[in-house]
Design a protein around this motif. Structure first.
Motif, short mmCIF file in Angstrom:
data_model
loop_
_atom_site.label_atom_id
_atom_site.label_comp_id
_atom_site.label_asym_id
_atom_site.label_seq_id
_atom_site.Cartn_x
_atom_site.Cartn_y
_atom_site.Cartn_z
N SER A 19 28.86 43.38 50.52
CA SER A 19 28.44 42.08 49.99
C SER A 19 29.70 41.25 49.75
O SER A 19 30.80 41.80 49.60
N PRO A 20 29.54 39.93 49.70
CA PRO A 20 30.70 39.09 49.37
C PRO A 20 31.35 39.48 48.04
O PRO A 20 32.57 39.46 47.91
N ALA A 21 30.54 39.88 47.06
CA ALA A 21 31.08 40.28 45.76
C ALA A 21 31.92 41.56 45.88
O ALA A 21 32.98 41.67 45.25
N GLU A 22 31.44 42.51 46.69
CA GLU A 22 32.20 43.75 46.89
C GLU A 22 33.51 43.47 47.61
O GLU A 22 34.56 44.00 47.22
N LEU A 71 37.36 44.07 46.12
CA LEU A 71 38.38 44.85 46.81
C LEU A 71 39.64 44.04 47.07
O LEU A 71 40.76 44.52 46.89
N VAL A 72 39.46 42.80 47.50
CA VAL A 72 40.61 41.93 47.78
C VAL A 72 41.36 41.62 46.48
O VAL A 72 42.60 41.66 46.44
N GLU A 120 47.39 44.49 42.78
CA GLU A 120 48.35 45.58 42.93
C GLU A 120 49.62 45.10 43.64
O GLU A 120 50.74 45.40 43.21
N LEU A 121 49.46 44.33 44.71
CA LEU A 121 50.61 43.81 45.45
C LEU A 121 51.47 42.91 44.57
O LEU A 121 52.70 43.06 44.53
N THR A 122 50.84 41.97 43.85
CA THR A 122 51.63 41.04 43.03
C THR A 122 52.33 41.77 41.89
O THR A 122 53.45 41.43 41.54
N ARG A 123 51.67 42.76 41.31
CA ARG A 123 52.33 43.52 40.24
C ARG A 123 53.56 44.26 40.77
O ARG A 123 54.61 44.29 40.13
N ARG A 124 53.45 44.86 41.96
CA ARG A 124 54.60 45.55 42.55
C ARG A 124 55.73 44.57 42.85
O ARG A 124 56.89 44.85 42.55
#
Length: 121
Positions: free
Chosen positions: A10-13, A17-18, A24-28
């Motif tokens: 679904s668009p919400a799922e 995920l995105v 996670e990417l921005t925190r790293r």
């Protein structure tokens, strides 16, 4: 040969995920960009600096997504998609897609020629 099986989300799922992956990417990236804690006067300064670094990185992510959207829209048009389909994929109207990518759909991209061009002998 058949392609890989499609995964239906679904668009919400997909959005969840995105969001998780981008977070996670921005925190790293932010963690590797922030100076050591002794460079900052206090914990509030550390939190402020980290948040500002993440904001800058998120802005860079937004620009990257925009470029990827442009590339995908051009590929879709080159493959025969029209503004209605591109707009639907972006959850915008046909007119919105036309405003976002003016001139993307031309007569050569929207109506592939089914008649061979005559050759002179």
């Amino acid at each position: 040969m058949p392609g890989p099986p499609s995964v239906s989300r679904s668009p919400a799922e997909t959005a969840a995920l995105v969001t998780q992956a981008v977070d996670e990417l921005t925190r790293r990236l932010a963690h590797s960009s922030v100076h050591s804690p002794e460079d900052l006067p206090d914990a509030a300064g550390d939190a402020r600096r980290g948040a500002l670094v993440r904001l800058r990185i998120l802005n860079d992510v937004k620009l990257a997504v925009r470029r990827l959207e442009d590339q995908a829209a051009h590929t879709a048009a080159e493959s025969g998609a029209g503004y209605p389909e591109i707009g639907q994929a972006m959850s915008i109207s046909r007119q919105g897609a036309r405003r976002r990518w003016p001139g993307l759909i031309t007569s050569s991209t929207s109506h592939p020629s089914s008649h061979p061009t005559p050759r002179s002998s």
